[in-house]
Design a protein around this motif. Structure first.
Motif, PDB file in Angstrom:
ATOM      1  N   LYS A  84      55.043  32.536  35.704  1.00  0.00           N
ATOM      2  CA  LYS A  84      56.124  33.507  35.542  1.00  0.00           C
ATOM      3  C   LYS A  84      55.693  34.912  35.948  1.00  0.00           C
ATOM      4  O   LYS A  84      56.538  35.774  36.159  1.00  0.00           O
ATOM      5  N   GLU A  85      54.390  35.147  35.994  1.00  0.00           N
ATOM      6  CA  GLU A  85      53.869  36.452  36.388  1.00  0.00           C
ATOM      7  C   GLU A  85      52.435  36.287  36.866  1.00  0.00           C
ATOM      8  O   GLU A  85      51.855  35.204  36.795  1.00  0.00           O
ATOM      9  N   ASP A  86      51.867  37.368  37.360  1.00  0.00           N
ATOM     10  CA  ASP A  86      50.527  37.361  37.948  1.00  0.00           C
ATOM     11  C   ASP A  86      49.480  37.053  36.867  1.00  0.00           C
ATOM     12  O   ASP A  86      49.224  37.894  35.998  1.00  0.00           O
TER      13      ASP A  86
END
Length: 207
Positions: A84-86
Motif C-alpha cells: 500500500k506504500e513504500d
C-alpha cells in the motif's frame, strides 16, 4: 509478485521458495519435520498438505536467510501481498524511531492478514505472546532468524506455522512488535472481490 518486488525493491536481492510444494512432500520429509499425532490430538483433524507445504517453505526461508552472508534485516513475504506504500521508506523511519527510543525488536508484523483487514492506522507497539498476525508480511533481524532457525532444527512442527511461531517466539523471548499494515493480503481480498480470485488460497475454508 514480481511486479511488486521490482517496483518497491528495485535494488534488492530476493528469493522465491519454490521447493516443498504440497505434491512434493514425501513421507520422509513429513516424518522428519512434523509430529502429526500431536497436531491431530490438538486440532481434532489431520494436518492439510497445504499447511505442511507452507511450514516447509517458511522453514527454508528462515534457513536460507540465516546462512546468507549479507544483510541485517529481511522481509519474509507471502507471494500474494500487495503493498500500500513504500516499505523501504517506512522501515527506515521506523528504525530511526527505534534507535531514538532504544527499542530493540526481533521482528515486526507489517501486513493486514485476516484480523487487520482494512487497517490503515499508523501504529507501532509491542505485542505480548501469542504475538503473530498471520505471516504475510514480517520484517526480521537476521540474528533473530538465526535463533529461530536453530529452534526449528531442534524440534518438529506440531501446528500451523503461525501458531507454531507463537510458541517459538515465546520460548525464544522474542521482542515482537506490530507496525503499520503496509500490505494487503491477496488471498483475504479474494474472499470478497472477484478481481483477486487468482489469489485464492487452499487454506481458507470459505472457498
Amino acid at each position: 509478485m514480481l511486479e511488486e518486488l521490482n517496483h518497491w525493491f528495485p535494488n534488492t536481492d530476493y528469493e522465491f521458495i519454490e521447493d516443498f510444494d504440497q505434491e512434493d512432500l514425501t513421507p520422509e520429509i513429513i516424518e522428519e519435520n512434523f509430529y502429526l499425532e500431536n497436531f491431530e490430538k490438538r486440532f481434532n483433524r489431520k494436518m492439510l498438505r497445504s499447511e505442511m507445504s507452507l511450514c516447509m517453505k517458511y522453514k527454508k526461508a528462515v534457513s536460507d536467510i540465516s546462512n546468507s552472508e549479507d544483510g541485517e534485516q529481511f522481509f519474509i513475504l507471502e507471494d500474494d501481498v500487495i503493498f500500500k506504500e513504500d516499505p523501504l521508506r517506512y522501515v527506515e523511519a521506523m528504525n530511526n524511531m527505534c534507535n531514538q527510543k532504544a527499542i530493540n525488536y526481533d521482528c515486526v508484523f507489517l501486513g493486514e492478514a485476516w484480523i487487520r483487514k482494512g487497517d490503515n492506522r499508523d501504529i507501532f507497539g509491542k505485542k505480548e505472546h501469542p504475538a503473530t498476525n498471520g505471516l504475510c508480511t514480517v520484517l526480521y533481524k537476521k540474528r533473530s532468524l538465526q535463533k529461530l532457525n536453530s529452534s526449528l532444527k531442534e524440534a518438529k512442527i506440531t501446528q500451523p506455522m503461525d501458531w507454531e511461531l507463537n510458541d517459538r517466539f515465546k520460548d525464544l523471548d522474542f521482542q515482537v512488535y506490530w507496525g503499520k499494515a503496509l500490505t494487503k493480503h491477496g488471498s483475504v481480498l479474494a474472499t470478497e472481490d472477484e478481481n483477486f480470485k487468482g489469489l485464492k488460497s487452499s487454506l481458507r475454508e470459505k472457498y
